[in-house]
Design an enzyme around this catalytic site. Sequence first.
Site, short mmCIF file in Angstrom:
data_model
loop_
_atom_site.label_atom_id
_atom_site.label_comp_id
_atom_site.label_asym_id
_atom_site.label_seq_id
_atom_site.Cartn_x
_atom_site.Cartn_y
_atom_site.Cartn_z
N CYS A 156 0.94 -1.29 -0.05
CA CYS A 156 0.09 -0.02 -0.20
C CYS A 156 0.85 1.20 0.15
CB CYS A 156 -0.97 0.00 1.07
SG CYS A 156 -2.29 -1.13 0.89
N1 COA Z 1 -20.52 -8.49 8.30
C1 COA Z 1 -21.15 -8.58 9.36
N2 COA Z 1 -20.29 -8.92 10.43
C2 COA Z 1 -18.82 -9.10 10.33
C3 COA Z 1 -18.41 -9.04 9.11
C4 COA Z 1 -19.02 -8.73 7.85
N3 COA Z 1 -18.80 -8.58 6.88
N4 COA Z 1 -16.81 -9.17 9.02
C5 COA Z 1 -16.61 -9.20 10.39
N5 COA Z 1 -17.93 -9.22 11.07
C6 COA Z 1 -18.16 -9.53 12.56
C7 COA Z 1 -16.84 -10.27 13.05
O1 COA Z 1 -17.33 -11.74 13.12
C8 COA Z 1 -16.73 -9.92 14.46
O2 COA Z 1 -17.96 -10.61 15.31
P1 COA Z 1 -17.66 -10.75 16.79
O3 COA Z 1 -17.47 -9.57 17.65
O4 COA Z 1 -19.05 -11.72 17.34
O5 COA Z 1 -16.73 -11.80 16.96
C9 COA Z 1 -17.05 -8.44 14.42
O6 COA Z 1 -17.91 -8.11 13.08
C10 COA Z 1 -16.03 -7.62 14.36
O7 COA Z 1 -15.00 -7.90 13.48
P2 COA Z 1 -13.41 -7.62 13.56
O8 COA Z 1 -12.83 -8.00 12.09
O9 COA Z 1 -12.77 -7.30 14.56
O10 COA Z 1 -13.87 -5.96 12.67
P3 COA Z 1 -13.19 -4.70 12.82
O11 COA Z 1 -14.04 -3.54 13.74
O12 COA Z 1 -11.73 -4.60 13.30
O13 COA Z 1 -13.22 -4.14 11.31
C11 COA Z 1 -11.64 -3.78 9.37
C12 COA Z 1 -12.50 -4.97 10.63
C13 COA Z 1 -10.94 -4.75 8.62
C14 COA Z 1 -12.61 -2.80 8.79
C15 COA Z 1 -10.82 -3.34 10.43
O14 COA Z 1 -10.05 -3.98 11.38
C16 COA Z 1 -9.33 -2.47 9.66
O15 COA Z 1 -9.99 -1.40 8.51
N6 COA Z 1 -8.24 -2.65 9.91
C17 COA Z 1 -7.32 -2.13 9.32
C18 COA Z 1 -6.95 -2.51 7.87
C19 COA Z 1 -6.01 -1.87 7.20
O16 COA Z 1 -5.55 -0.85 7.33
N7 COA Z 1 -5.36 -2.70 6.30
C20 COA Z 1 -4.44 -2.62 5.50
C21 COA Z 1 -4.82 -3.07 4.29
S1 COA Z 1 -3.85 -2.42 3.13
#
Ligand code: COA
Length: 373
Positions: A156
């Site tokens: 990225c």
């Molecule tokens: N729809 C519904 N629920 C979902 C889901 C979806 N598509 N994906 C995950 N969930 C649920 C999970 O199962 C979890 O449930 P639980 O609490 O019962 O276990 C809950 O939502 C939280 O999931 P989590 O993965 O911890 O979410 P988050 O708040 O961390 O958000 C991201 C996910 C990926 C958006 C976030 O972590 C993020 O943006 N991180 C940084 C990513 C980044 O910068 N990456 C660089 C890539 S270049």
Amino acid sequence: MHKVAITGTGVFTPAEVISNDELVAAFNAYADLYNAENAAEIAAGRVEAKAHSSSDFIVAASGIQQRHVLDKAGVLDPKRMFPHFAERTDDQPSLMAEIGVKACQQALDMAGKTAADVDAVICAASNMERAYPAIAVEIQNLLRIKGFGFDMNVACSSATFGIQTATDMIKSGSIRSALVVNPEITSGHLEWRDRDCHFIFGDVATAVFLEREEDANAPYFRVKSTRCATEFSNNIRNNNGFLRRTRDQMDDRRDMQFMQNGRKVFKEVLPLVSAHIAGHLTDEGVQASDLKRLWLHQANKAMNDYIGKKVLGRDPEPGEQPNILQDYANTSSAGSIIAFSKNSNDLADKALGLICSFGAGYSVGSVIVERVI
Ligand code: COA
């Protein structure tokens, strides 16, 4: 030492758009099919049922509302969940070169320059569609540019690392100008069947034209300073490479597509990026209050809100830290360049701004720019 200017930017946006609702409907249909096919194993407790995704979760967790893709039909087919990219012969332009050229052409038009004014092409992206010849050399050939081209990959952060590389070459005098192009076909390395990340990426190509300040035709951005940093982490990883197993076996190999531990990335990258920007500004004698705009990597709205607040010491005013991820999703290295390209022409003479990208590696790249009219 020569002074360096960004005189043109370009953004090629694929015409096809997938809304969160369309994406979630396809994912849920896929999950239902999977659960029906594996009903016995699921009932016996040997296979885990796939849960539904939700548009509300996607917006709340990331701020993303839609994404552009090169092939919508393949991604939304519940029996496929992957874009159709027809294999091209060696005589046809590669897909990355094709969309990269469109972004480069826009950047040259904005700068009022032609291919004859370009000395080098750097194709900086998070994935390359082949090993060699370099995509950059193909783009160089398609645009009939003399000089040289090469590819580089810092995930990225590829665009800002590419800008630093081009800037240093122009400063030293080895070249007068360069195109830094970021064709990001993220739909090809996303696992669309993984609920945790199926919503995060979109396709795009961006380009930046850099040249000696004295060669600029129109208002531009002086590159005041660049800084790159990396620190090893496995929290964002893709194992696909030339040692990969066969295509059939890859279906069982989740690690052959983009993987991340999103929560850890969120927590670990925020302090890294905030400290990187603070250090860069201090060393250049720039006060945070001098910055009129931040163009940040576009992965997550909450992440950008946090970084903006940390850097400025207050909540950013509307427009001070433009986000484009609601429309494009995460476009890997191209995100901060889309934000810059679409939200910079209104800045007044001498206004300072900061482009910053971050991601796998971990990697962070920052570029301090000054508007010159
Ligand atoms: N729809 C519904 N629920 C979902 C889901 C979806 N598509 N994906 C995950 N969930 C649920 C999970 O199962 C979890 O449930 P639980 O609490 O019962 O276990 C809950 O939502 C939280 O999931 P989590 O993965 O911890 O979410 P988050 O708040 O961390 O958000 C991201 C996910 C990926 C958006 C976030 O972590 C993020 O943006 N991180 C940084 C990513 C980044 O910068 N990456 C660089 C890539 S270049």
